[in-house]
Design an enzyme around this catalytic site. Structure first.
Site, PDB file in Angstrom:
ATOM      1  N   ASP A  75       0.816  -1.210   0.000  1.00 35.31           N
ATOM      2  CA  ASP A  75       0.000   0.000   0.000  1.00 35.31           C
ATOM      3  C   ASP A  75       0.856   1.269   0.000  1.00 35.31           C
ATOM      4  OD1 ASP A  75      -2.258  -1.526  -0.071  1.00 35.31           O
ATOM      5  OD2 ASP A  75      -2.702  -1.361   2.065  1.00 35.31           O
ATOM      6  N   ARG A  80       2.866   6.052  -3.348  1.00 36.47           N
ATOM      7  CA  ARG A  80       3.934   6.716  -4.100  1.00 36.47           C
ATOM      8  C   ARG A  80       3.646   6.678  -5.604  1.00 36.47           C
ATOM      9  NH1 ARG A  80       6.732   4.192   0.113  1.00 36.47           N
ATOM     10  NH2 ARG A  80       7.192   2.327  -1.118  1.00 36.47           N
ATOM     11  N   ASN A 150      -4.691   9.132   1.215  1.00 38.31           N
ATOM     12  CA  ASN A 150      -5.152   8.525   2.465  1.00 38.31           C
ATOM     13  C   ASN A 150      -5.595   9.561   3.496  1.00 38.31           C
ATOM     14  OD1 ASN A 150      -5.072   5.838   1.898  1.00 38.31           O
ATOM     15  ND2 ASN A 150      -3.232   5.377   3.083  1.00 38.31           N
ATOM     16  N   GLU A 151      -4.644  10.356   3.977  1.00 36.78           N
ATOM     17  CA  GLU A 151      -4.994  11.269   5.044  1.00 36.78           C
ATOM     18  C   GLU A 151      -3.974  12.392   5.201  1.00 36.78           C
ATOM     19  OE1 GLU A 151      -1.914   8.940   6.339  1.00 36.78           O
ATOM     20  OE2 GLU A 151      -3.863   7.926   6.354  1.00 36.78           O
ATOM     21  N   ALA A 192      -6.905   2.977   6.969  1.00 35.01           N
ATOM     22  CA  ALA A 192      -5.487   3.100   7.297  1.00 35.01           C
ATOM     23  C   ALA A 192      -5.335   3.715   8.695  1.00 35.01           C
ATOM     24  CB  ALA A 192      -4.779   3.927   6.223  1.00 35.01           C
ATOM     25  N   SER A 196      -7.021   2.844  12.752  1.00 35.72           N
ATOM     26  CA  SER A 196      -6.263   2.531  13.962  1.00 35.72           C
ATOM     27  C   SER A 196      -6.540   3.536  15.077  1.00 35.72           C
ATOM     28  CB  SER A 196      -4.761   2.498  13.657  1.00 35.72           C
ATOM     29  OG  SER A 196      -4.269   3.786  13.354  1.00 35.72           O
ATOM     30  N   ALA A 215      -5.967   9.759  20.347  1.00 38.60           N
ATOM     31  CA  ALA A 215      -5.843   9.745  21.812  1.00 38.60           C
ATOM     32  C   ALA A 215      -6.349  11.042  22.426  1.00 38.60           C
ATOM     33  CB  ALA A 215      -4.391   9.489  22.220  1.00 38.60           C
TER      34      ALA A 215
END
Length: 294
Positions: A75, A80, A150-151, A192, A196, A215
């Site tokens: 991934d 890239r 993704n982010e 991704a 998590s 968190a």
């Protein structure tokens, strides 16, 4: 026709299958392989390039004119490859030689069938949205691609206790997130870093972003979903005087008080996949989603 190739040479049994795939593609009618220069160097040092017909594989800094781009790896390699392809609207096919390979769902188990599908255009193509990221009152360094498949993540420095992310959506105050950071995720990136951190899984075609604190220091701070037509502004601050801005894992240090502006990119990334792979199947096969543990 030109086929763009980006990736790395695997060190296990996939190496032979990769060599066979590249030879089959190079031997297609009027085909040429446009190979990302560092990958071409690796093919040469591994001896794989020696079995490809002469003149059928050339170094290419850009994949201009290719009908498809192959991402050979996992991934991270796919991300890239997306940067290499950029706004050219070339479908990217992820060929997994890594571990999970969530975006790179195709394998090298049957190089003959895979080559036939590539040469015959036997793939479905999906449009995936990207984030466009900028700094208010400043510019990102030229070395950092200002888009993310993704982010985008605002993260505390290693030595900092936490950061405060003062967040606005379309100019309206949303929350001041206190914690280890904040993730703005695309649907593609929802499985991704976002996942998590406890964020939601989003169907890839959904026109939304996920906003997920990392968190958080408050029980009321939970992930939420916003329209991808929104402009999200985040002003982060910490006692260390700086924070990390990460776009698909590529990060820079930004001074506290600088505002990060996140919006929808003006182009999409095209993702190619065969009809045997779909979103729900990938969830079950790759993430064991809904699998009975008994």
């Amino acid at each position: 026709m030109d086929i763009a190739i980006y990736g790395y040479v695997p060190t296990h049994t996939d190496r032979e299958a990769l060599a066979k795939l590249l030879c089959l593609l190079a031997n297609g009618n009027d085909t040429r392989l446009l190979v990302y220069p560092p990958f071409m160097d690796t093919l040469c040092s591994s001896g794989i390039s020696d079995i490809i017909p002469k003149g059928k594989a050339v170094k290419a800094d850009t994949p201009d004119g290719a009908i498809i781009a192959l991402s050979i790896g996992g991934d991270g390699t796919f991300l890239r490859t997306a940067q290499w392809v950029g706004a050219r609207q070339i479908p990217i096919l992820g060929v997994n030689t890594g571990h999970l390979g969530y975006m790179s769902a195709t394998t090298l188990q049957n190089p003959e069938m895979l080559a036939t599908d590539i040469l015959n255009g036997g793939f479905n193509v999906q449009r995936r949205s990207l984030l466009e990221v900028g700094l208010e009152g400043g510019a990102l360094p030229e070395s950092l691609w200002p888009y993310a498949l993704n982010e985008a993540a605002m993260l505390k420095e290693d030595t900092a206790s936490m950061i405060a992310c003062d967040t606005y959506v379309d100019g309206h105050p949303l929350a001041n997130y206190l914690g280890d950071g904040l993730i703005i995720s695309t649907p593609t990136g929802s499985t991704a870093y976002n996942l998590s951190a406890g964020g939601p899984i989003i169907q890839p075609s959904a026109p939304v972003w996920a906003i997920s604190p990392i968190a958080p220091h408050a029980l009321t701070m939970r992930p939420l979903v916003a329209s991808d037509r929104s402009v999200i502004s985040v002003t982060a601050g910490s006692r260390s005087g700086s924070f990390r801005l990460s776009l698909d894992g590529n990060s820079i240090t930004v001074a506290s008080g600088v505002t990060v502006r996140i919006s929808k990119a003006p182009f999409n990334i095209l993702v190619a996949s065969d009809s045997r792979n779909n979103w729900s199947d990938n969830l079950r096969r790759k993430l064991m989603w809904g699998i009975d543990p008994r």
